[in-house]
Design an enzyme around this catalytic site. Structure first.
Site, PDB file in Angstrom:
ATOM      1  CG  ASP A 126      -2.869  -8.379   0.860  1.00 51.81           C
ATOM      2  OD1 ASP A 126      -2.080  -8.709   1.754  1.00 51.81           O
ATOM      3  OD2 ASP A 126      -3.890  -7.670   1.076  1.00 51.81           O
ATOM      4  CG  HIS A 166      -1.965  -1.002   1.253  1.00 54.18           C
ATOM      5  ND1 HIS A 166      -2.815  -1.234   0.190  1.00 54.18           N
ATOM      6  CD2 HIS A 166      -2.298  -1.915   2.215  1.00 54.18           C
ATOM      7  CE1 HIS A 166      -3.626  -2.236   0.502  1.00 54.18           C
ATOM      8  NE2 HIS A 166      -3.331  -2.664   1.712  1.00 54.18           N
ATOM      9  CG  ASP A 193      -4.929 -10.092   3.635  1.00 60.10           C
ATOM     10  OD1 ASP A 193      -4.556 -10.647   2.584  1.00 60.10           O
ATOM     11  OD2 ASP A 193      -4.676  -8.909   3.893  1.00 60.10           O
ATOM     12  CG  HIS A 222      -6.646  -5.249   2.119  1.00 62.45           C
ATOM     13  ND1 HIS A 222      -6.056  -6.105   3.037  1.00 62.45           N
ATOM     14  CD2 HIS A 222      -7.835  -4.876   2.647  1.00 62.45           C
ATOM     15  CE1 HIS A 222      -6.861  -6.234   4.083  1.00 62.45           C
ATOM     16  NE2 HIS A 222      -7.943  -5.513   3.862  1.00 62.45           N
TER      17      HIS A 222
END
Length: 341
Positions: free
Chosen positions: A162, A125, A249, A164
């Site tokens: 991931d 990120h 995740d 996200h």
């Protein structure tokens, strides 16, 4: 046959964002325990080194680096609502980026055939001038730039599974045709980016493929996406390196998301990428830990991936994968990318 390389170190425990923070030191503790149990006939541990300032500046502004460094003077500092540092966080982040570059160098030199960097904090990120989403520096982007500059890599596939969207990594290579960035992620979800029509810009148009999945997707949906979208795109691109932002995740036990992937699903995705690496990149593939916040699921999923890495992959690891639920999404993405073939 060369061994699989592992980078993990107790120093990664020292990044301490707070007692109740999900990106906690225990994530590395369970992976240190896992690494200690690995067969040294098949795996080789490599000690990490800290990245230099010049290496971090390949992807981040001097102002951002100075800001993160300044937080080492206080016990805790909130860079945003999610991203908290402690006195050791700057040094640990340098060691995360340097650890990944250590692994890439070892693969490039033939000291290991592939590898997994079990480092923290995560990085995908982090933007050029901003920390966000638990991430201080973008370890994946720094690693890719290192490959281009130090090892003359021409075509790098970055696969981000991931849960996200890896907004920071996408931004850094959005105009770069030397990097094919592919992301599977829950959508709509944090950080809000990663729509299917985000495909790159300028010379990089067509070199970003976003696969925004609805909540509840499990092994069948992920493997269908790998078979129908990811593998064909990678085969057309023919990477000379494959880098994997491996967040765990999407696991069905993870507390921060709503997917249903199991250890077997992660193993199958890894198997498919290993096969691509063998076919196109002389086996050069390097996994990098991103998210994953249920400790038991994290340890078991990493173990499942490592088990795949130590053997040659099956001829067709994704055969039979299908999911009617996301067929319209897959068709839509194929339509978007058809003109880039």
């Amino acid at each position: 046959m060369a061994k699989t390389g592992i980078v993990v170190d107790p120093e990664y425990l020292k990044h301490a964002p707070g007692e109740l923070h999900p990106e906690r030191p225990e994530r590395i503790k369970v992976l240190l325990d896992l690494a200690a149990s690995l067969d040294t006939a098949e795996f080789r541990l490599f000690p990490p080194r800290p990245a230099t300032r010049a290496e971090i500046e390949m992807c981040h502004s001097a102002e951002h680096i100075a800001l993160v460094e300044s937080t080492s003077r206080v016990n805790q500092f909130a860079l945003d609502g999610d991203t908290v540092t402690s006195r050791d966080s700057f040094a640990v982040s340098l060691l995360a980026a340097g650890g990944y570059m250590t692994l890439l160098d070892a693969i490039a030199s033939g000291e290991c055939r592939n590898g997994f960097a079990l480092v923290r904090p995560p990085g995908h990120h982090a933007r050029a001038e901003h920390a966000m989403g638990f991430c201080l520096f973008n370890t994946m982007a720094i690693g890719a730039e290192h490959l281009k500059r130090a090892h003359k890599a021409q075509r790098i596939l970055i696969m981000d599974w991931d849960v996200h969207h890896g907004n920071g990594t996408q931004e850094m290579f959005y105009t770069d045709p030397a990097v094919l960035f592919i992301s599977t992620h829950q959508y709509p979800f944090y950080p809000g980016t990663g729509a299917a029509r985000e495909v790159g810009n300028g010379a990089g148009e067509g070199y970003t493929m976003n696969i925004p999945l609805p909540a509840g997707c499990a092994d069948g949906e992920y493997l269908s996406v790998f078979r129908q979208l990811i593998r064909p795109a990678a085969e057309r691109f023919r990477p000379d390196w494959i880098l994997v932002s491996a967040g765990f995740d999407p696991h069905k036990r993870d507390p921060l998301a709503g997917m249903g992937v199991t250890e077997a699903g992660f193993a199958a995705m890894a198997r498919g990428l290993l096969r691509l690496a063998n076919d196109s990149a002389a086996g050069r593939i390097a996994f990098l830990l991103e998210g994953g916040y249920d400790l038991a699921a994290l340890s078991a999923s990493v173990a499942a991936v490592l088990s795949e890495m130590r053997r040659l992959p099956a001829a067709d690891p994704l055969a039979g994968a299908a999911s009617e639920r996301i067929e319209p999404l897959i068709k839509g993405i194929l339509d978007i990318h058809e003109k880039y073939h």
